[in-house]
Motif scaffolding. Structure first.
Motif, PDB file in Angstrom:
ATOM      1  N   ALA A  40       1.383 -17.277  38.438  1.00 56.45           N
ATOM      2  CA  ALA A  40       1.673 -16.085  37.634  1.00 56.45           C
ATOM      3  C   ALA A  40       1.140 -14.830  38.325  1.00 56.45           C
ATOM      4  O   ALA A  40       1.777 -13.774  38.293  1.00 56.45           O
ATOM      5  CB  ALA A  40       1.062 -16.219  36.240  1.00 56.45           C
ATOM      6  N   LEU A  41      -0.024 -14.963  38.963  1.00 57.03           N
ATOM      7  CA  LEU A  41      -0.608 -13.809  39.656  1.00 57.03           C
ATOM      8  C   LEU A  41       0.230 -13.406  40.863  1.00 57.03           C
ATOM      9  O   LEU A  41       0.421 -12.213  41.123  1.00 57.03           O
ATOM     10  CB  LEU A  41      -2.033 -14.132  40.107  1.00 57.03           C
ATOM     11  N   TYR A  83      -8.573 -12.587  30.512  1.00 57.86           N
ATOM     12  CA  TYR A  83      -8.132 -13.925  30.111  1.00 57.86           C
ATOM     13  C   TYR A  83      -9.047 -14.955  30.757  1.00 57.86           C
ATOM     14  O   TYR A  83      -9.243 -14.922  31.976  1.00 57.86           O
ATOM     15  CB  TYR A  83      -6.682 -14.155  30.520  1.00 57.86           C
ATOM     16  N   ARG A 109       3.145 -11.572  39.677  1.00 55.17           N
ATOM     17  CA  ARG A 109       2.725 -10.246  39.230  1.00 55.17           C
ATOM     18  C   ARG A 109       2.434  -9.348  40.430  1.00 55.17           C
ATOM     19  O   ARG A 109       2.749  -8.163  40.410  1.00 55.17           O
ATOM     20  CB  ARG A 109       1.501 -10.393  38.316  1.00 55.17           C
ATOM     21  N   ARG A 141       5.122 -11.168  30.657  1.00 58.78           N
ATOM     22  CA  ARG A 141       5.470 -12.258  31.560  1.00 58.78           C
ATOM     23  C   ARG A 141       4.231 -12.984  32.037  1.00 58.78           C
ATOM     24  O   ARG A 141       4.157 -14.213  32.015  1.00 58.78           O
ATOM     25  CB  ARG A 141       6.192 -11.710  32.795  1.00 58.78           C
ATOM     26  N   PHE A 142       3.240 -12.199  32.444  1.00 58.00           N
ATOM     27  CA  PHE A 142       2.013 -12.802  32.962  1.00 58.00           C
ATOM     28  C   PHE A 142       1.310 -13.623  31.878  1.00 58.00           C
ATOM     29  O   PHE A 142       0.981 -14.785  32.075  1.00 58.00           O
ATOM     30  CB  PHE A 142       1.073 -11.717  33.497  1.00 58.00           C
ATOM     31  N   VAL A 143       1.106 -12.991  30.734  1.00 54.16           N
ATOM     32  CA  VAL A 143       0.374 -13.664  29.654  1.00 54.16           C
ATOM     33  C   VAL A 143       1.124 -14.913  29.187  1.00 54.16           C
ATOM     34  O   VAL A 143       0.525 -15.956  28.938  1.00 54.16           O
ATOM     35  CB  VAL A 143       0.148 -12.685  28.481  1.00 54.16           C
ATOM     36  N   GLU A 162       6.107  -6.746  32.082  1.00 51.50           N
ATOM     37  CA  GLU A 162       5.386  -7.447  33.150  1.00 51.50           C
ATOM     38  C   GLU A 162       4.117  -8.090  32.619  1.00 51.50           C
ATOM     39  O   GLU A 162       3.770  -9.211  32.998  1.00 51.50           O
ATOM     40  CB  GLU A 162       5.078  -6.466  34.290  1.00 51.50           C
ATOM     41  N   ASN A 163       3.422  -7.380  31.737  1.00 52.64           N
ATOM     42  CA  ASN A 163       2.236  -7.954  31.112  1.00 52.64           C
ATOM     43  C   ASN A 163       2.587  -9.192  30.300  1.00 52.64           C
ATOM     44  O   ASN A 163       1.899 -10.203  30.363  1.00 52.64           O
ATOM     45  CB  ASN A 163       1.564  -6.926  30.197  1.00 52.64           C
ATOM     46  N   LEU A 173      -6.533  -8.148  33.775  1.00 50.87           N
ATOM     47  CA  LEU A 173      -6.098  -9.542  33.604  1.00 50.87           C
ATOM     48  C   LEU A 173      -7.270 -10.510  33.641  1.00 50.87           C
ATOM     49  O   LEU A 173      -7.149 -11.658  33.232  1.00 50.87           O
ATOM     50  CB  LEU A 173      -5.086  -9.905  34.697  1.00 50.87           C
ATOM     51  N   GLN A 180       5.536  -8.034  42.016  1.00 50.37           N
ATOM     52  CA  GLN A 180       6.114  -6.947  41.237  1.00 50.37           C
ATOM     53  C   GLN A 180       5.509  -5.594  41.586  1.00 50.37           C
ATOM     54  O   GLN A 180       6.225  -4.608  41.718  1.00 50.37           O
ATOM     55  CB  GLN A 180       5.925  -7.212  39.748  1.00 50.37           C
TER      56      GLN A 180
END
Lengths: 215, 261
Positions: free
Chosen positions: B18-19, B100, B22, A89-91, A86-87, B97, B25
């Motif tokens: 993307a968030l 980033y 996430r 995928r996000f990155v 999952e990490n 996160l 999920q």
């Protein structure tokens, strides 16, 4: 190169304001490998996070003309509650990279196997380090910002890390934060010393290490 | 700086996307019933209140049908509360996160806000659809106004959510005070009555609460038989703009203080 213009960073603490960087104006080269050296708590990691724009300076500006990585360290960069996949995928998504390929690459590099589907917070520090290095290899940057080279893990992975850094250094440059003179000597061409809120550039590494040891 | 503006906007869209993925999920994907739970929970609350009303033999004021009365009251209120509660913890839950540089607290809030708002709208739609099937609702008088107020209520929640998120970041202790405040607020928001039926003095006080205005306006848009006297759309919109302004301003002011590691 990275330009710092009158950069000041102040943290609020229980003991009052802590001035980590004090009106710093300087240029950090990115065409050579730079080691950032300083005692514990002098602001090395803070400097790296400011450069990476993971944090903003209290005053002043920082400009870079190349693609910088996020600050890579032992633990940073991962959401502990998410699994490695999952990490990744996000990155991958925020860096515009295909996540399936990244997952495949990281799986092979780290040999994490079933752990790839478990929360990163359950990993040992060695496993985190493997994941970190693999992620940084999967996405290309002009300059990699690294907070201490992981020294953990068994001999096989330590060799793998070393090979990887050699590979990165062929195409990109490093800015490496460390308090270990050994890894600075091994990986860097010049040294930036952090002390008392100021930065000094040393072209000669030996000279810098001498100053560092006598401090 | 300006030459990157167009791309920085597209970067923000990519980050928010993307968030959201996430968030889906973890919010919905950890258990097998996953996303279903986010929908079932508010339905469950509605059913409990429905049974309570039926068992106590109470009826909504002004001849409103019970299910849409509860949907525009309890469900709307819970949707409002839920969005704020989820936003409040959004930065905390995405701490790792924020390292980033592309990811700002605002992105995290927008992602969560969008997800909660759309879940809320789906739930609301399901309730109306369900009660239509079982013949428990009259036709909606002005569907567009209804949707507009529902979205506005979520925007109001977004503004307050931003404020609370920043406040929570600076003073985590406020979390403890919120639970009784929410409980009281539910009774002060016109969920179980309309402002129009209140005695004048009480009405003056309740009319300060923008949520009570939203609830009455929702009912006015829903029922042909009901026209709110006290509720004012402009009052609600003023609160919405105000909360968004303050919320976004606070985010901008305290963005650099994200308390990393």
């Amino acid at each position: 190169m990275i330009q710092l213009e009158q950069v000041t960073k102040i943290y609020r603490t229980v003991n009052g304001p802590l001035r980590v960087l004090d009106n710093v104006t300087t240029v950090i080269p990115t065409d050579r490998n730079v080691g950032i050296l300083g005692r514990n708590g002098t602001g090395k990691s803070t400097l790296l996070r400011l450069i990476a724009r993971a944090e903003a300076p209290t005053r002043g500006r920082i400009r870079a003309n190349c693609r910088l990585s996020w600050p890579m360290g032992f633990s940073g960069g991962f959401q502990g509650s998410l699994s490695a996949i999952e990490n990744i995928r996000f990155v991958s998504r925020i860096h515009g990279v295909d996540w399936r390929q990244t997952v495949k690459f990281v799986e092979e590099y780290t040999e994490l196997g079933n752990f790839m589907r478990m929360p990163v917070s359950t990993y040992s520090s060695g496993m985190r380090a493997r994941l970190n290095v693999a992620m940084s290899l999967a996405i290309r940057f002009d300059t990699y910002l690294i907070d201490e080279i992981p020294g953990v893990g068994d001999a096989r992975f330590r060799k793998r890390f070393d090979d990887s850094f050699k590979m990165i250094k062929k195409e990109s440059s490093l800015i490496l934060v460390s308090h270990d003179p050994g890894s600075i000597k091994k990986h860097c061409d010049v040294v930036m010393m952090v002390s008392k809120g100021k930065l000094h550039l040393y072209e000669n590494i030996e000279e810098a290490l001498k100053v560092y040891e006598n401090e | 700086m300006n030459k990157d503006d167009a791309t920085s906007f597209s970067v923000q869209l990519i980050v928010i996307n993307a968030l959201i993925l996430r968030e889906i999920q973890t919010r919905f994907g950890t258990s097998n019933i996953g996303y279903l739970w986010a929908i079932v929970e508010p339905l469950f609350v509605l059913i409990v209140f429905f049974l309570l009303y039926e068992l106590l033999g109470r009826t909504p004021p002004g001849g409103m049908e019970l299910v849409p009365f509860l949907a525009t009251g309890v469900t709307a209120f819970y949707g409002f509360q839920n969005t704020i509660k989820r936003l409040e913890k959004s930065v905390d839950a995405n701490q790792g996160l924020l390292l980033y540089p592309q990811v700002t607290p605002l992105d995290v809030m927008i992602a969560r806000g969008l997800l909660e708002a759309s879940t809320f709208l789906v739930v609301f739609g399901l309730i109306i659809f369900g009660s239509w099937i079982f013949d428990l609702t009259p036709p909606i008088e002005s569907p567009l106004v209804l949707i507009f107020i529902l979205i506005d209520l979520q925007l109001l929640a977004f503004g307050f959510g931003c404020m609370f998120c920043i406040a929570f970041m600076m003073f985590p202790v406020i979390d403890r005070f919120m639970s009784p405040v929410w409980r009281a607020l539910m009774f002060l928001s016109g969920v179980f009555y309309t402002m129009d039926e209140l005695p004048e003095m009480t009405q003056d006080w309740i009319a300060l609460n923008p949520i009570a205005h939203a609830v009455d306006l929702l009912r006015g848009a829903y029922f042909a038989s009901y026209t709110p006297e006290v509720a004012s759309l402009s009052y609600l919109l003023e609160w919405t703009c105000g909360s968004l302004f303050v919320g976004l301003m606070l985010e901008r002011m305290f963005r650099h203080r994200k308390p990393n590691s």
